[in-house]
Design a protein around this motif. Structure first.
Motif, PDB file in Angstrom:
ATOM      1  N   GLU A  80       1.069  -1.048  -0.160  1.00 27.05           N
ATOM      2  CA  GLU A  80       0.265  -0.281   0.082  1.00 27.05           C
ATOM      3  C   GLU A  80       0.960   1.278   0.005  1.00 27.05           C
ATOM      4  OE1 GLU A  80      -3.368   2.235   2.856  1.00 27.05           O
ATOM      5  OE2 GLU A  80      -3.086   0.112   3.111  1.00 27.05           O
ATOM      6  N   ALA A  81       1.962   1.140   0.946  1.00 32.47           N
ATOM      7  CA  ALA A  81       2.942   2.420   0.748  1.00 32.47           C
ATOM      8  C   ALA A  81       3.355   2.515  -0.536  1.00 32.47           C
ATOM      9  CB  ALA A  81       3.709   2.164   1.936  1.00 32.47           C
ATOM     10  N   ALA A  82       4.152   1.484  -1.396  1.00 28.94           N
ATOM     11  CA  ALA A  82       4.422   1.645  -2.435  1.00 28.94           C
ATOM     12  C   ALA A  82       3.409   2.191  -3.463  1.00 28.94           C
ATOM     13  CB  ALA A  82       5.125   0.257  -2.849  1.00 28.94           C
ATOM     14  N   ILE A  83       2.327   1.868  -3.531  1.00 24.89           N
ATOM     15  CA  ILE A  83       1.441   2.180  -4.391  1.00 24.89           C
ATOM     16  C   ILE A  83       1.296   3.873  -4.296  1.00 24.89           C
ATOM     17  CG2 ILE A  83      -0.593   1.402  -3.385  1.00 24.89           C
ATOM     18  CD1 ILE A  83      -0.014   1.950  -7.269  1.00 24.89           C
ATOM     19  N   THR A  84       1.086   4.154  -3.074  1.00 23.69           N
ATOM     20  CA  THR A  84       0.770   5.586  -2.657  1.00 23.69           C
ATOM     21  C   THR A  84       1.696   6.468  -3.042  1.00 23.69           C
ATOM     22  OG1 THR A  84      -0.754   4.821  -0.871  1.00 23.69           O
ATOM     23  CG2 THR A  84       0.183   6.974  -0.921  1.00 23.69           C
ATOM     24  N   VAL A  85       3.246   5.957  -2.895  1.00 24.81           N
ATOM     25  CA  VAL A  85       4.299   6.804  -3.232  1.00 24.81           C
ATOM     26  C   VAL A  85       4.316   6.849  -4.692  1.00 24.81           C
ATOM     27  CG1 VAL A  85       6.770   6.895  -3.179  1.00 24.81           C
ATOM     28  CG2 VAL A  85       5.502   6.300  -0.925  1.00 24.81           C
ATOM     29  N   ASN A  86       4.247   5.749  -5.247  1.00 26.14           N
ATOM     30  CA  ASN A  86       4.388   5.706  -6.944  1.00 26.14           C
ATOM     31  C   ASN A  86       3.488   6.559  -7.485  1.00 26.14           C
ATOM     32  OD1 ASN A  86       6.540   4.130  -6.509  1.00 26.14           O
ATOM     33  ND2 ASN A  86       5.547   2.112  -7.092  1.00 26.14           N
TER      34      ASN A  86
END
Length: 516
Positions: A337-343
């Motif tokens: 979830e953190a990865a897709i939010t940052v991306n």
């Protein structure tokens, strides 16, 4: 969407900022002394043929010979050369192609030595501006661009912008263009032509044809290298290409340039002339509208996002590389979830940065690794969406197995590079500066000198924000103590661009008071 075009015209250069929703999205800097701009048409002379690269070098008057590749010759090269020979050999010839007999098209996969020879006179158009050690890149496939139409000599093709999606409108435009286009002139219909009447399109068609005719007349007596047709200035090009009903203001600081822009606006969109404003205040226009601040914050090697994530942009000779990092402040519910939010947040900023810095060629983006295929597809689709407003031709590929996204973007000029770091003028990089008390002593000494000289008008002092806070601090503040001592209220102003030991005195008329 609110859009503003802010133009800073200074001696020798013009800086243009395109602002969308108060955010700087495009920045253009044009040297007004530059004689080699994209779209200019020249009569040149072939200086060298390079069979190994299937290309030629052409003298158009630039310090380095311009580059002309076989793929940029265009299929109608023989017709163009025949047209040139007619113009230069027959003084009574006319520019119309009505009775012109086209020649056979050149082989798409042919060789440069079969169609050009050394010292041959050629008609060429600048495709890309000079970049680094390279001269301009040329094409022999001429186009004359207007706001609604692009005229393509020696062609019979009618193309409609893909952004016009209504099938009925596409058919209407194609029918209209077919009825008004001159013989042996192809036409590209731009997005702005949607909904326009035949009279408007016909008027522009006549204007474009007049440019071609004027160029033909100059061709009769021209001696290579020589410019035959010049593109309009950068500000007018932007207005021509992107102006629509969403524009709220076009603000220009130079009176003459303002009049030029206003006159051009009367030609292309009379109903919007009122949005052109002249900026006459003493504060620099880019400072007044926050452009300088956005430039400084956007052009560094590292850009920090609101969430605390950050992206790093590096340039190499072969490509541009972008690295996405989550940052220490990022809240994490799960790694995916953190990865897709940052991306997703980074993708939006990367799309803006590509436009802002005008990066071209190959761009490789290293996003944070994601496991889920649906998240990878989402990121790819969102990236395409964020880049929809980018006028440069571009191609975006889905994430590779290594989590890299590859983007190619049209390059027509050097990428904009602005150095946002500098050695401190106060300490020379040592980290040690003059004590605040000594800076205040110097300021008060100059203040007393001005007041003792009999200055009766209002007095303003412009200082660094830190010194401003120091003078305003406490009760009574230093500013109040000055009032009691000199019986005069000194007006204080802070300026982010002043060094800590810099200050300026200004009288009530806005003129700087200089102390020798």
């Amino acid at each position: 969407m609110e859009r503003e075009l802010i133009i800073n015209s200074a001696k020798g250069s013009v800086e243009i900022a395109l602002v969308e929703e108060s955010r700087l999205v495009e920045f253009h800097k044009e040297n007004t002394n530059n004689n080699f701009s994209v779209g200019d048409i020249y009569l040149g002379r072939v200086k060298q043929l390079v069979p190994g690269h299937n290309s030629a070098f052409v003298d158009i008057g630039y310090q380095r010979n311009a580059f002309l590749h076989y793929s940029d010759l265009g299929p109608q090269l023989r017709s163009l050369n025949k047209y040139i020979n007619i113009a230069r050999s027959d003084k009574n010839s006319v520019p119309s192609l009505e009775n012109f007999k086209p020649e056979k098209e050149i082989d798409k996969h042919g060789k440069i030595v079969d169609v050009l020879k050394k010292d041959q006179v050629v008609l060429v158009q600048i495709l890309k501006e000079p970049i680094s050690t390279k001269g301009p890149r040329l094409t022999s496939e001429m186009t004359i661009a207007g706001r609604y139409l692009v005229l393509v000599p020696f062609s019979n093709t009618i193309a409609i912008s893909k952004k016009i999606q209504s099938e009925d409108e596409r058919k209407r435009l194609k029918f209209l263009i077919e009825s008004i286009r001159p013989k042996y002139f192809g036409v590209i219909t731009r997005t702005a032509a949607e909904g326009k009447s035949v009279s408007v399109l016909h008027e522009e068609m006549k204007g474009l044809q007049d440019k071609w005719n004027k160029m033909f007349e100059e061709l009769k007596t021209a001696s290579p290298p020589m410019k035959l047709l010049t593109e309009i200035d950068k500000a007018s090009v932007l207005l021509r290409d992107i102006l629509n009903d969403t524009f709220n203001k076009v603000i220009v600081n130079d009176k003459d340039f303002y009049n030029n822009v206003k006159d051009y606006m009367k030609q292309i969109s009379p109903s919007q002339v009122k949005i052109v404003k002249h900026y006459s205040a003493k504060t620099p226009i880019f400072q007044q509208y926050g452009i300088n601040r956005q430039i400084k914050s956007s052009f560094g090697g590292t850009y920090t996002l609101k969430s605390g994530a950050y992206i790093i942009i590096e340039h190499t000779e072969a490509m541009h590389v972008v690295d996405v990092n989550s940052g220490p402040k990022m809240r994490r519910n799960s790694q995916e979830e953190a990865a897709i939010t940052v991306n997703l947040e980074s993708a939006k900023e990367i799309a803006r940065q590509l436009r802002l810095r005008d990066l071209g060629g190959l761009i490789v983006v290293d996003f944070i690794d994601m496991r889920k295929a649906e998240n990878k597809r989402m990121l790819y689709n969102e990236m395409k969406k964020y880049m929809e407003n980018d006028r440069a031709q571009h191609t975006i590929l889905p994430l590779s197995r290594f989590g890299l996204m590859q983007i190619t973007r049209q390059r027509t000029k050097p990428a904009i590079k602005i150095n946002t770091s500098e050695v401190c003028s106060l300490c020379g990089g040592t980290g040690k500066v003059q004590p605040t008390s000594l800076i205040i002593d110097d300021l008060e000494r100059d203040l007393k000198f001005i007041l003792n000289s009999g200055n009766k008008s209002k007095l303003h002092i412009y200082v660094n924000p830190y010194i401003y806070a120091f003078i305003k601090h406490g009760f009574p503040s230093l500013q109040m103590r000055w009032f009691f001592e000199f019986n005069k209220w000194i007006r204080l102003h802070k300026d982010d661009f002043y060094g800590i030991n810099e200050y300026k005195f200004v009288d009530g008329e806005g003129d700087e008071i200089r102390i020798k």
